[in-house]
Scaffold this motif. Structure first.
Motif, PDB file in Angstrom:
ATOM      1  N   MET A   1       0.834  -1.173   0.000  1.00  0.00           N
ATOM      2  CA  MET A   1       0.000   0.000   0.000  1.00  0.00           C
ATOM      3  C   MET A   1       0.885   1.244   0.000  1.00  0.00           C
ATOM      4  N   THR A   2       0.449   2.271  -0.682  1.00  0.00           N
ATOM      5  CA  THR A   2       1.181   3.524  -0.777  1.00  0.00           C
ATOM      6  C   THR A   2       0.540   4.570   0.124  1.00  0.00           C
ATOM      7  N   TYR A   3       1.373   5.327   0.810  1.00  0.00           N
ATOM      8  CA  TYR A   3       0.904   6.401   1.678  1.00  0.00           C
ATOM      9  C   TYR A   3       1.548   7.701   1.237  1.00  0.00           C
ATOM     10  N   SER A   4       0.874   8.791   1.541  1.00  0.00           N
ATOM     11  CA  SER A   4       1.442  10.103   1.241  1.00  0.00           C
ATOM     12  C   SER A   4       1.152  11.053   2.390  1.00  0.00           C
ATOM     13  N   VAL A   5       1.817  12.182   2.349  1.00  0.00           N
ATOM     14  CA  VAL A   5       1.671  13.205   3.380  1.00  0.00           C
ATOM     15  C   VAL A   5       1.085  14.449   2.727  1.00  0.00           C
ATOM     16  N   ARG A   6       0.121  15.043   3.401  1.00  0.00           N
ATOM     17  CA  ARG A   6      -0.453  16.298   2.928  1.00  0.00           C
ATOM     18  C   ARG A   6      -0.793  17.162   4.135  1.00  0.00           C
ATOM     19  N   VAL A   7      -1.128  18.396   3.876  1.00  0.00           N
ATOM     20  CA  VAL A   7      -1.546  19.312   4.931  1.00  0.00           C
ATOM     21  C   VAL A   7      -2.939  18.907   5.419  1.00  0.00           C
ATOM     22  N   ILE A   8      -3.152  19.007   6.725  1.00  0.00           N
ATOM     23  CA  ILE A   8      -4.459  18.698   7.307  1.00  0.00           C
ATOM     24  C   ILE A   8      -5.442  19.802   6.946  1.00  0.00           C
ATOM     25  N   TYR A  55       2.251  23.821  12.156  1.00  0.00           N
ATOM     26  CA  TYR A  55       2.459  22.959  10.998  1.00  0.00           C
ATOM     27  C   TYR A  55       1.583  21.735  11.228  1.00  0.00           C
ATOM     28  N   SER A  56       0.815  21.358  10.238  1.00  0.00           N
ATOM     29  CA  SER A  56      -0.106  20.236  10.430  1.00  0.00           C
ATOM     30  C   SER A  56      -0.069  19.331   9.202  1.00  0.00           C
ATOM     31  N   PHE A  57       0.307  18.083   9.442  1.00  0.00           N
ATOM     32  CA  PHE A  57       0.442  17.110   8.369  1.00  0.00           C
ATOM     33  C   PHE A  57      -0.341  15.852   8.695  1.00  0.00           C
ATOM     34  N   VAL A  58      -0.916  15.256   7.670  1.00  0.00           N
ATOM     35  CA  VAL A  58      -1.642  14.010   7.832  1.00  0.00           C
ATOM     36  C   VAL A  58      -1.057  12.985   6.866  1.00  0.00           C
ATOM     37  N   ILE A  59      -0.957  11.743   7.312  1.00  0.00           N
ATOM     38  CA  ILE A  59      -0.527  10.640   6.457  1.00  0.00           C
ATOM     39  C   ILE A  59      -1.804   9.964   5.986  1.00  0.00           C
ATOM     40  N   VAL A  60      -1.941   9.815   4.674  1.00  0.00           N
ATOM     41  CA  VAL A  60      -3.157   9.247   4.100  1.00  0.00           C
ATOM     42  C   VAL A  60      -2.827   8.041   3.231  1.00  0.00           C
ATOM     43  N   ASN A  61      -3.804   7.138   3.117  1.00  0.00           N
ATOM     44  CA  ASN A  61      -3.646   5.984   2.236  1.00  0.00           C
ATOM     45  C   ASN A  61      -4.029   6.371   0.808  1.00  0.00           C
ATOM     46  N   GLU A  62      -4.091   5.399  -0.065  1.00  0.00           N
ATOM     47  CA  GLU A  62      -4.380   5.658  -1.478  1.00  0.00           C
ATOM     48  C   GLU A  62      -5.774   6.229  -1.710  1.00  0.00           C
ATOM     49  N   GLN A  63      -6.677   6.035  -0.750  1.00  0.00           N
ATOM     50  CA  GLN A  63      -8.039   6.578  -0.848  1.00  0.00           C
ATOM     51  C   GLN A  63      -8.163   7.919  -0.118  1.00  0.00           C
ATOM     52  N   ASP A  64      -7.023   8.524   0.253  1.00  0.00           N
ATOM     53  CA  ASP A  64      -6.964   9.802   0.963  1.00  0.00           C
ATOM     54  C   ASP A  64      -7.614   9.727   2.341  1.00  0.00           C
ATOM     55  N   GLN A  65      -7.584   8.549   2.963  1.00  0.00           N
ATOM     56  CA  GLN A  65      -8.109   8.360   4.311  1.00  0.00           C
ATOM     57  C   GLN A  65      -6.956   8.493   5.312  1.00  0.00           C
ATOM     58  N   PRO A  66      -7.065   9.394   6.284  1.00  0.00           N
ATOM     59  CA  PRO A  66      -5.996   9.589   7.259  1.00  0.00           C
ATOM     60  C   PRO A  66      -5.711   8.341   8.095  1.00  0.00           C
ATOM     61  N   VAL A  67      -4.429   8.072   8.322  1.00  0.00           N
ATOM     62  CA  VAL A  67      -4.005   6.980   9.199  1.00  0.00           C
ATOM     63  C   VAL A  67      -3.062   7.485  10.296  1.00  0.00           C
ATOM     64  N   GLY A  68      -2.627   8.721  10.191  1.00  0.00           N
ATOM     65  CA  GLY A  68      -1.752   9.315  11.196  1.00  0.00           C
ATOM     66  C   GLY A  68      -1.657  10.813  10.972  1.00  0.00           C
ATOM     67  N   PHE A  69      -1.188  11.523  12.011  1.00  0.00           N
ATOM     68  CA  PHE A  69      -1.051  12.968  11.862  1.00  0.00           C
ATOM     69  C   PHE A  69       0.026  13.509  12.785  1.00  0.00           C
ATOM     70  N   LEU A  70       0.458  14.733  12.476  1.00  0.00           N
ATOM     71  CA  LEU A  70       1.483  15.411  13.256  1.00  0.00           C
ATOM     72  C   LEU A  70       1.182  16.900  13.280  1.00  0.00           C
ATOM     73  N   TYR A  71       1.293  17.490  14.473  1.00  0.00           N
ATOM     74  CA  TYR A  71       1.255  18.943  14.640  1.00  0.00           C
ATOM     75  C   TYR A  71       2.602  19.351  15.207  1.00  0.00           C
ATOM     76  N   ALA A  72       3.157  20.428  14.701  1.00  0.00           N
ATOM     77  CA  ALA A  72       4.451  20.899  15.191  1.00  0.00           C
ATOM     78  C   ALA A  72       4.523  22.417  15.081  1.00  0.00           C
ATOM     79  N   LYS A  73       5.457  22.976  15.823  1.00  0.00           N
ATOM     80  CA  LYS A  73       5.700  24.418  15.806  1.00  0.00           C
ATOM     81  C   LYS A  73       7.182  24.679  15.695  1.00  0.00           C
ATOM     82  N   LYS A  74       7.510  25.727  14.973  1.00  0.00           N
ATOM     83  CA  LYS A  74       8.896  26.171  14.888  1.00  0.00           C
ATOM     84  C   LYS A  74       9.097  27.250  15.934  1.00  0.00           C
ATOM     85  N   GLN A  75      10.145  27.101  16.738  1.00  0.00           N
ATOM     86  CA  GLN A  75      10.508  28.105  17.726  1.00  0.00           C
ATOM     87  C   GLN A  75      11.981  28.397  17.546  1.00  0.00           C
ATOM     88  N   GLY A  76      12.259  29.567  17.027  1.00  0.00           N
ATOM     89  CA  GLY A  76      13.638  29.903  16.688  1.00  0.00           C
ATOM     90  C   GLY A  76      14.106  28.983  15.578  1.00  0.00           C
TER      91      GLY A  76
END
Length: 91
Positions: A1-8, A55-76
């Motif tokens: 299965m192929t996964y991709s990352v996109r903005v939430i 920063y908000s990213f979601v990992i999605v499967n081939e049907q664009d269904q989320p399977v994981g996510f990440l929120y992060a912030k840049k400080q300096g």
């Protein structure tokens, strides 16, 4: 299965809440951390705030269904993870 990352986007929030609940179940196998499995998850409002302000990213499967996510912030020059979860079935 192929996964991709996109903005939430806000349409992902309901699924992200499910993912966080699912991910927390992994802690049931660690007696000292089992309490995490029953802890509250991020609210829909908090997700929306993070989508807008972090920063908000979601990992999605081939049907664009989320399977994981990440929120992060840049400080300096540093990059801090605020929240990261992966559906229990994909851990």
């Amino acid at each position: 299965m192929t996964y991709s990352v996109r903005v939430i986007n806000s349409l992902d929030i309901e699924k992200l809440i499910e993912i966080e609940r699912s991910a927390a179940q992994a802690f049931l196998n660690i007696p000292e951390l089992a309490w995490i499995a029953g802890s509250p998850v991020l609210s829909a409002d908090t997700h929306l705030e993070l989508i807008v302000n972090a920063y908000s990213f979601v990992i999605v499967n081939e049907q664009d269904q989320p399977v994981g996510f990440l929120y992060a912030k840049k400080q300096g020059q540093d990059f801090y993870i605020i929240e990261m979860d992966v559906c229990r079935d994909f851990q």
